[in-house]
Design an enzyme around this catalytic site. Structure first.
Site, PDB file in Angstrom:
ATOM      1  N   ASP A 183       0.876  -1.157   0.000  1.00 25.61           N
ATOM      2  CA  ASP A 183       0.000   0.000   0.000  1.00 25.61           C
ATOM      3  C   ASP A 183       0.923   1.219   0.000  1.00 25.61           C
ATOM      4  O   ASP A 183       2.089   1.115   0.403  1.00 25.61           O
ATOM      5  CB  ASP A 183      -0.882  -0.019   1.243  1.00 25.61           C
ATOM      6  CG  ASP A 183      -1.766   1.217   1.326  1.00 25.61           C
ATOM      7  OD1 ASP A 183      -2.348   1.603   0.305  1.00 25.61           O
ATOM      8  OD2 ASP A 183      -1.868   1.785   2.432  1.00 25.61           O
ATOM      9  N   ASP A 195       0.002   5.228   0.569  1.00 33.09           N
ATOM     10  CA  ASP A 195      -0.178   6.297   1.551  1.00 33.09           C
ATOM     11  C   ASP A 195      -0.286   5.690   2.948  1.00 33.09           C
ATOM     12  O   ASP A 195      -1.055   4.761   3.178  1.00 33.09           O
ATOM     13  CB  ASP A 195      -1.435   7.130   1.226  1.00 33.09           C
ATOM     14  CG  ASP A 195      -1.338   8.553   1.771  1.00 33.09           C
ATOM     15  OD1 ASP A 195      -0.278   8.935   2.308  1.00 33.09           O
ATOM     16  OD2 ASP A 195      -2.333   9.297   1.659  1.00 33.09           O
TER      17      ASP A 195
END
EC number: 3.1.3.41
Lengths: 308, 308
Positions: free
Chosen positions: A29, A31
């Site tokens: 992932d 952010d």
């Protein structure tokens, strides 16, 4: 399953090396893991370089549908990280793959109504689908049923699917026209991702799910969601790279999307980082609401810092 | 209950007179019953005049929260119908009553964050509540967490309730700030009305519920809904006029709001008109989804036309 054992906290060089040796491929992932908004987290470049030099495959998986994969490579570049477009999977791209490969809509023939930002339109367009709506400036006008250019000549009969996601330009015009298409029973309904919120600058703001659920409520329909933690996205990635799931590790900052994504996708492992929205307490919590990670670490950069 | 017997269709003078003799008070939904948008339906003025001359009490109950009660009297006037403000109940007014009488918030002290149009703000203000949000022009600016005047100085600690309803000016700024207040556990959450859609010019457009459900999803909270078919609204009306429920009839064009409202409120009767969204087939249908009306008629004006 590994993920339901007590999570192992990576706190030193030995644990870090043991962890790294287990996997060939890391899915990240972005952010909350690599950066927070416009701030790169500590030792991220060094960690990614180290993984590359160890021969690991790196794949970046984000529920952010507002940017296309191409625009995402620029975001990486701005942090001095070089990645190619095919290493990146956004929920907008996953939705476009779903529309083509699962719904079997035909590029060049079937059209899509988009409720979302440029990232959704760009990915659908790249796949060959004519895409109406999205960031069309006509939708920024106040809505009037008598004059809306999207209504006065009737709906476009070639639209066979609505793809809905986060749109910072959400307004009544967009909601109203999206609803008109969803009222057509033969028009499919795809949501980019179910996230109710996303964190930004210390706040929590409305996410894609809160927009998709609005048109779901007004239409009385349920969307097919494509982003994490939905398996469609992982299936697309696994098949694109011909991955051995047992040698893959999902790295993320959210238990109910990232860790669930790795867990339900039966990947070899999951790593939670505490630089996003989760705490150590939540990582260790036993609950039916989300799986526990196999590993967790204060920050991703620790993997580099412990071994150097 | 009467409402679950086979509905009686009023088709002649005798049935019309029998129906009128049963009730002292008529509660009317407005749009779809009296008018369609800006078009008055046939024989409406005559029907209302006849009822008044028969000594009947007339009350108008609408889930439209965008206009205040005062603004609504002007809409009646534009059709040549004279009604006073205290004959009108909007879902915005019902919400304001709920905030004061049920939640026991204190006018002059507690503040309200409104996500809705002028009607919501005006009713809350008339009741003495300082109301932030709603049609504040600052909310029409594109949202930026660093500059939003509703964020940069912190949230207003005196806000004790969010009242949310239909807002044709819905945008990300409004959704984001509403969410910030809903993230405060001591802030109450009120929805004006649950309608997923409303009809206009032959279309069906997103209703209040589709906006309220968006912030409900992003906040993970459930609102207390105030408009029809919720009993709060009827309780307010019954107590304001000291009504005998058995002598009241609810007149409306929607089975799942108007007829449900009269049915669950245990009024003496319900009358469905077919000038709105329902059909004769739906009126007669036996289903668990909504109650059946006690009576139905093609159009409200038939009550006058049959007897004259």
């Amino acid at each position: 399953m590994t993920q339901q054992q007590t999570p192992t906290k990576i706190t030193n060089k030995l644990l870090s090396e043991e962890f790294l040796n287990k996997f060939d491929t890391f899915l990240f992932d972005c952010d909350g893991v690599l950066w927070l908004g416009t701030i790169l987290l500590p030792s991220i470049r060094e960690t990614l370089d180290m993984l590359t030099s160890l021969g690991k495959q790196l794949i970046f998986v984000t529920n952010n549908s507002t940017k296309s994969r191409k625009a995402y490579t620029k975001k990486f570049e701005s942090f001095g990280i070089k990645v190619t477009e095919d290493q990146i999977f956004t929920s907008g791209y996953a939705s476009a793959v779903y529309v083509r490969d699962f719904l079997k809509l035909q590029p060049g023939k079937d059209k899509i109504w988009g409720f979302g930002e440029a990232g959704v339109r760009e990915e659908l367009t790249l796949m060959g689908f004519e895409t109406l709506g999205c960031d069309d400036p006509g939708l920024n006008q106040p809505f009037d049923a008598s004059t809306s250019p999207f209504l006065v000549n009737g709906l476009d009969k070639d639209v066979k699917c609505v793809v809905a996601g986060l749109d910072h330009n959400v307004n009544y015009h967009r909601l109203a026209i999206t609803l008109q298409y969803l009222q057509q029973p033969d028009v499919e309904f795809v949501g980019t991702n179910v996230d109710s919120t996303f964190p930004q600058k210390g706040y929590t703001f409305p996410g894609a799910g809160s927009m998709v659920e609005s048109v779901a409520f007004s239409s009385g329909r349920r969307p097919a969601y494509c982003g994490k933690p939905n398996k469609n996205m992982l299936n697309t990635i696994v098949s694109a790279f011909n991955l051995d799931r047992s040698k893959c590790c999902m790295v993320g900052d959210r238990l109910n999307t990232d860790i669930r994504f790795g867990h339900e996708g039966e990947l070899g492992g999951t790593l939670l980082v505490l630089t996003g929205i989760e705490t150590e307490e939540r990582a260790l919590e036993v609950t039916s609401e989300h799986p526990r990670p196999a590993y967790y670490v204060e920050k991703l950069g620790d993997l580099y810092e412990y071994t150097h």
